[in-house]
Design a protein around this motif. Structure first.
Motif, mmCIF file in Angstrom:
data_model
loop_
_atom_site.group_PDB
_atom_site.id
_atom_site.type_symbol
_atom_site.label_atom_id
_atom_site.label_comp_id
_atom_site.label_asym_id
_atom_site.label_seq_id
_atom_site.Cartn_x
_atom_site.Cartn_y
_atom_site.Cartn_z
ATOM 1 N N GLN B 33 0.843 -1.193 0.000
ATOM 2 C CA GLN B 33 0.000 0.000 0.000
ATOM 3 C C GLN B 33 0.882 1.247 0.000
ATOM 4 O OE1 GLN B 33 -3.133 -0.232 3.008
ATOM 5 N NE2 GLN B 33 -3.034 -2.473 3.003
ATOM 6 N N TYR B 35 0.814 5.370 0.998
ATOM 7 C CA TYR B 35 0.129 6.383 1.788
ATOM 8 C C TYR B 35 0.833 7.726 1.608
ATOM 9 C CZ TYR B 35 -2.437 2.772 4.373
ATOM 10 O OH TYR B 35 -3.266 1.730 4.713
ATOM 11 N N GLN B 37 1.417 11.545 3.549
ATOM 12 C CA GLN B 37 1.322 12.270 4.808
ATOM 13 C C GLN B 37 1.712 13.722 4.578
ATOM 14 O OE1 GLN B 37 4.032 11.237 8.055
ATOM 15 N NE2 GLN B 37 2.462 11.753 9.570
ATOM 16 N N GLY B 40 2.475 17.440 9.494
ATOM 17 C CA GLY B 40 1.674 17.609 10.699
ATOM 18 C C GLY B 40 0.318 16.919 10.670
ATOM 19 N N ARG B 41 0.117 16.052 9.703
ATOM 20 C CA ARG B 41 -1.194 15.395 9.574
ATOM 21 C C ARG B 41 -1.036 13.877 9.638
ATOM 22 N NH1 ARG B 41 -4.423 19.252 6.844
ATOM 23 N NH2 ARG B 41 -6.205 17.896 7.258
ATOM 24 N N GLY B 42 -2.185 13.193 9.644
ATOM 25 C CA GLY B 42 -2.171 11.738 9.599
ATOM 26 C C GLY B 42 -1.946 11.234 8.186
ATOM 27 N N LEU B 43 -1.799 9.920 8.062
ATOM 28 C CA LEU B 43 -1.567 9.321 6.755
ATOM 29 C C LEU B 43 -2.883 9.117 6.026
ATOM 30 C CD1 LEU B 43 0.984 8.470 8.548
ATOM 31 C CD2 LEU B 43 1.298 6.697 6.814
ATOM 32 N N HIS B 45 -4.533 6.985 2.777
ATOM 33 C CA HIS B 45 -4.315 5.876 1.862
ATOM 34 C C HIS B 45 -4.464 6.329 0.410
ATOM 35 C CE1 HIS B 45 -5.622 2.300 -0.458
ATOM 36 N NE2 HIS B 45 -4.651 1.741 0.235
ATOM 37 N N PHE B 88 4.742 7.116 1.710
ATOM 38 C CA PHE B 88 5.215 5.894 2.353
ATOM 39 C C PHE B 88 4.652 4.673 1.646
ATOM 40 C CE2 PHE B 88 7.014 7.651 6.257
ATOM 41 C CZ PHE B 88 6.394 8.879 6.354
ATOM 42 N N LEU B 99 0.796 -3.776 8.862
ATOM 43 C CA LEU B 99 1.548 -3.037 7.866
ATOM 44 C C LEU B 99 2.928 -2.682 8.400
ATOM 45 C CD1 LEU B 99 -1.063 -0.550 6.366
ATOM 46 C CD2 LEU B 99 -0.295 -2.759 5.470
ATOM 47 N N PHE B 101 5.959 -0.230 7.486
ATOM 48 C CA PHE B 101 6.186 0.968 6.697
ATOM 49 C C PHE B 101 7.659 1.171 6.390
ATOM 50 C CE2 PHE B 101 2.253 3.375 6.317
ATOM 51 C CZ PHE B 101 1.420 2.672 7.171
#
Lengths: 115, 111
Positions: B33, B35, B37, B40-43, B45, B88, B99, B101
């Protein structure tokens, strides 16, 4: 409409303290995760719960204890905080079954600073 | 242990150019997968590719997977400043959606 939320967003605390981070998802997923992202942006899985059952438990100090009161919530409690615990902690959720693979949805992260 | 490794570690391009990021991994996988980012934020998909697939597309994204070489690439065509982020790859070796990474590629797209 937040899908995966975490509280608090920032957490600054002193060594030796105990703290908790909360996570909630409203996606109807049955699996939730905790990840730690260090200062070099390396992301590593810590724990995963499926239907409130612990299914992934990586090599993490036992000062870290996850708790899943129900499928929509996964909390992380950390005892006796150390400087090395400073990181960004991400919660994530997904579906899970044996027939297909699913992407994970991440929360915004909790930046923990231990002084 | 870290499974995936991306290269380059950092990539700087102009808007409109294509960006290619590569990911290598060490053991057999069920799926891989990608992703994104933002700072300063989340990942978020992007694409999931199964081990029996060789290529997948999603909008301006194209992902390839070569299981014989244990590598994958992510191509972003006609890049935009908004594509500036870290990317990522993550591998799933089977079971439990665990997962692993890679270290990520930092992409900077300049207007």
């Amino acid at each position: 409409d937040t899908a995966v939320s975490q509280t608090p967003k920032y957490l600054v605390t002193q060594m030796g303290n105990d703290k908790s981070i909360k996570c909630e998802q409203n996606l109807g997923h049955d699996t939730m995760y905790w990840y730690k992202q260090d200062s070099k942006k390396f992301l590593k899985i810590m724990f995963s719960y499926n239907n409130k059952e612990l299914i992934i438990n990586e090599t993490v100090p036992n000062r870290f204890s996850p708790k899943s009161p129900d499928k929509a919530h996964l909390n992380l409690h950390i005892n006796s905080l150390e400087l090395g615990d400073s990181a960004v902690y991400f919660c994530a959720s997904s579906l899970r079954d044996s027939m297909r693979f699913y992407e994970q949805y991440f929360g915004p992260g909790t930046r923990l600073t231990v002084t | 242990s870290q499974q995936g490794e991306e290269d380059p570690q950092a990539l700087s391009i102009q808007e409109g150019e294509n960006a290619t990021m590569n990911c290598s991994y060490k053991t057999s996988i069920n799926n891989l997968q990608w992703y994104r980012q933002n700072s300063g934020r989340g990942l978020v998909h992007l694409i999931l590719i199964r081990s029996n697939e060789r290529e997948k597309h999603s909008g301006r994204l194209r992902v390839t997977l070569d299981t014989s070489k244990k590598s994958s690439s992510l191509l972003i065509t006609a890049s935009r400043a908004a594509d500036t982020a870290s990317y990522f790859c993550a591998t799933d070796r089977g079971g439990y959606n665990k997962l692993i990474f890679g270290a990520g590629t930092r992409l900077a797209v300049h207007p």
